[in-house]
Design a protein around this motif. Sequence first.
Motif, PDB file in Angstrom:
ATOM      1  N   ILE A 142     -30.829   6.129 -18.882  1.00 59.06           N
ATOM      2  CA  ILE A 142     -29.432   5.684 -18.923  1.00 59.06           C
ATOM      3  C   ILE A 142     -29.263   4.645 -20.033  1.00 59.06           C
ATOM      4  O   ILE A 142     -30.246   4.121 -20.572  1.00 59.06           O
ATOM      5  N   ASP A 143     -28.011   4.350 -20.369  1.00 61.64           N
ATOM      6  CA  ASP A 143     -27.714   3.481 -21.510  1.00 61.64           C
ATOM      7  C   ASP A 143     -27.568   2.013 -21.127  1.00 61.64           C
ATOM      8  O   ASP A 143     -26.907   1.251 -21.837  1.00 61.64           O
ATOM      9  N   LYS A 144     -28.148   1.602 -20.036  1.00 59.82           N
ATOM     10  CA  LYS A 144     -28.122   0.192 -19.636  1.00 59.82           C
ATOM     11  C   LYS A 144     -29.556  -0.280 -19.414  1.00 59.82           C
ATOM     12  O   LYS A 144     -30.374   0.460 -18.864  1.00 59.82           O
ATOM     13  N   GLY A 145     -29.839  -1.520 -19.873  1.00 61.88           N
ATOM     14  CA  GLY A 145     -31.189  -2.054 -19.735  1.00 61.88           C
ATOM     15  C   GLY A 145     -31.170  -3.528 -19.406  1.00 61.88           C
ATOM     16  O   GLY A 145     -30.300  -4.016 -18.667  1.00 61.88           O
ATOM     17  N   LEU A 146     -32.119  -4.254 -19.981  1.00 64.98           N
ATOM     18  CA  LEU A 146     -32.211  -5.686 -19.721  1.00 64.98           C
ATOM     19  C   LEU A 146     -30.960  -6.429 -20.171  1.00 64.98           C
ATOM     20  O   LEU A 146     -30.606  -7.460 -19.587  1.00 64.98           O
ATOM     21  N   ASP A 147     -30.297  -5.911 -21.213  1.00 65.73           N
ATOM     22  CA  ASP A 147     -29.085  -6.570 -21.692  1.00 65.73           C
ATOM     23  C   ASP A 147     -27.974  -6.550 -20.659  1.00 65.73           C
ATOM     24  O   ASP A 147     -27.070  -7.385 -20.680  1.00 65.73           O
ATOM     25  N   ALA A 148     -28.006  -5.578 -19.734  1.00 66.34           N
ATOM     26  CA  ALA A 148     -26.988  -5.470 -18.690  1.00 66.34           C
ATOM     27  C   ALA A 148     -27.473  -6.009 -17.352  1.00 66.34           C
ATOM     28  O   ALA A 148     -26.788  -5.851 -16.340  1.00 66.34           O
ATOM     29  N   GLY A 149     -28.643  -6.611 -17.322  1.00 67.56           N
ATOM     30  CA  GLY A 149     -29.155  -7.175 -16.086  1.00 67.56           C
ATOM     31  C   GLY A 149     -29.800  -6.173 -15.160  1.00 67.56           C
ATOM     32  O   GLY A 149     -29.967  -6.447 -13.960  1.00 67.56           O
ATOM     33  N   ILE A 150     -30.211  -5.022 -15.672  1.00 65.47           N
ATOM     34  CA  ILE A 150     -30.877  -4.022 -14.838  1.00 65.47           C
ATOM     35  C   ILE A 150     -32.305  -4.468 -14.560  1.00 65.47           C
ATOM     36  O   ILE A 150     -33.000  -4.965 -15.456  1.00 65.47           O
ATOM     37  N   GLN A 151     -32.749  -4.262 -13.337  1.00 64.49           N
ATOM     38  CA  GLN A 151     -34.094  -4.632 -12.934  1.00 64.49           C
ATOM     39  C   GLN A 151     -34.789  -3.445 -12.278  1.00 64.49           C
ATOM     40  O   GLN A 151     -34.123  -2.586 -11.686  1.00 64.49           O
ATOM     41  N   PRO A 152     -36.109  -3.378 -12.370  1.00 64.77           N
ATOM     42  CA  PRO A 152     -36.840  -2.284 -11.707  1.00 64.77           C
ATOM     43  C   PRO A 152     -36.633  -2.325 -10.197  1.00 64.77           C
ATOM     44  O   PRO A 152     -36.554  -3.400  -9.592  1.00 64.77           O
ATOM     45  N   GLY A 153     -36.542  -1.152  -9.604  1.00 61.95           N
ATOM     46  CA  GLY A 153     -36.397  -1.034  -8.161  1.00 61.95           C
ATOM     47  C   GLY A 153     -34.972  -0.862  -7.678  1.00 61.95           C
ATOM     48  O   GLY A 153     -34.764  -0.540  -6.496  1.00 61.95           O
ATOM     49  N   LEU A 154     -33.976  -1.057  -8.541  1.00 61.34           N
ATOM     50  CA  LEU A 154     -32.587  -0.954  -8.096  1.00 61.34           C
ATOM     51  C   LEU A 154     -32.224   0.506  -7.805  1.00 61.34           C
ATOM     52  O   LEU A 154     -32.607   1.413  -8.556  1.00 61.34           O
ATOM     53  N   PRO A 155     -31.491   0.763  -6.734  1.00 60.96           N
ATOM     54  CA  PRO A 155     -31.056   2.145  -6.445  1.00 60.96           C
ATOM     55  C   PRO A 155     -29.943   2.581  -7.378  1.00 60.96           C
ATOM     56  O   PRO A 155     -29.155   1.760  -7.863  1.00 60.96           O
ATOM     57  N   VAL A 156     -29.884   3.882  -7.627  1.00 64.80           N
ATOM     58  CA  VAL A 156     -28.885   4.464  -8.526  1.00 64.80           C
ATOM     59  C   VAL A 156     -28.158   5.566  -7.765  1.00 64.80           C
ATOM     60  O   VAL A 156     -28.795   6.436  -7.154  1.00 64.80           O
ATOM     61  N   ILE A 157     -26.839   5.549  -7.800  1.00 65.10           N
ATOM     62  CA  ILE A 157     -26.031   6.521  -7.073  1.00 65.10           C
ATOM     63  C   ILE A 157     -25.024   7.159  -8.019  1.00 65.10           C
ATOM     64  O   ILE A 157     -24.777   6.656  -9.124  1.00 65.10           O
TER      65      ILE A 157
END
Length: 302
Positions: A142-157
């Motif tokens: 996906i096009d979101k990463g650390l810059d958007a505050g994404i962290q490992p383990g988060l669920p995706v729906i």
Amino acid sequence: MNFANTPSFASQGLGPGTRLAMCIAASIALLIGDSHFGLMDRARDGLSVLLYPVQRAVNLPLAAGRHLGDFFVSQAELKAENDRLRSLELAQSGRLMRLQTLERELAQLKALNQLKVGRDNGGQLAEVLYTARDPFSYKIIIDKGLDAGIQPGLPVIDEIGLIGQVTRVQPLTSEITLIVNKNQMVPVMNLRTSQRTLLYGYGGGIEVRYLSTASDIRPGDVLVTSGIDGMFQAGIPVARVTHVDRPAGAAFARVLCQSLAGVQSSRYVLVMPQQPARPPQPAPQPEPASKKKKTSDEEDAG
């Protein structure tokens, strides 16, 4: 034969001048009579009827040539028009397919935005860029990463239910492992019976494992996240039971399921935020001293 007594034709009848004068006079008389009294109308009508077949026969080659030319011109024009309409149809078909795709994406974005607004802790909308290099790993980027505050383990729906979990984060992109991955596990609950169990991916599909054959589960049951792991929020739709097999003598039933969300078809997804920190589990209670003494006495006696 004697031609001396043969009369000459040139010297018989009226002279040429007289004949010319008579013809001129007759012509003038006919012109005057026709213009004033219509003397030649019937004669012209009869003559036109008599000459009509001749006129048609004379004009037939010209008309046939003209019709033949019109035929070839019409065929060329029809072919050009047909080619133009075919190109237009192809272009319109392409625009229609793009419009339908945009409509589906717009509906998905609206549904995801409503989910984001409806939740107190929001979420992060993201677009699926591409799948992983190994198609059998069942992972997407996906096009979101650390810059958007994404962290490992988060669920995706998506707008329907759970599709996976963030497993790797980079500065601008993130890797999502889908629930159909063979190493992915989700704690779920049967919405009908509230029974908790575990849902595993097996490489392209999902199934419930380690469920007793006596458990109350049947095709059509909807499984949602139970939330007991502290990672997935409770109540997210995950799958629907499609087949239940209870082999004789087996300890566990084989339960096949189908994902509710568009695991491999969603264009836009919503990355759920991190769950609030839960209180730590209580420490194990120490054994009573009397029990310890009794156990040591039994060991000495033995």
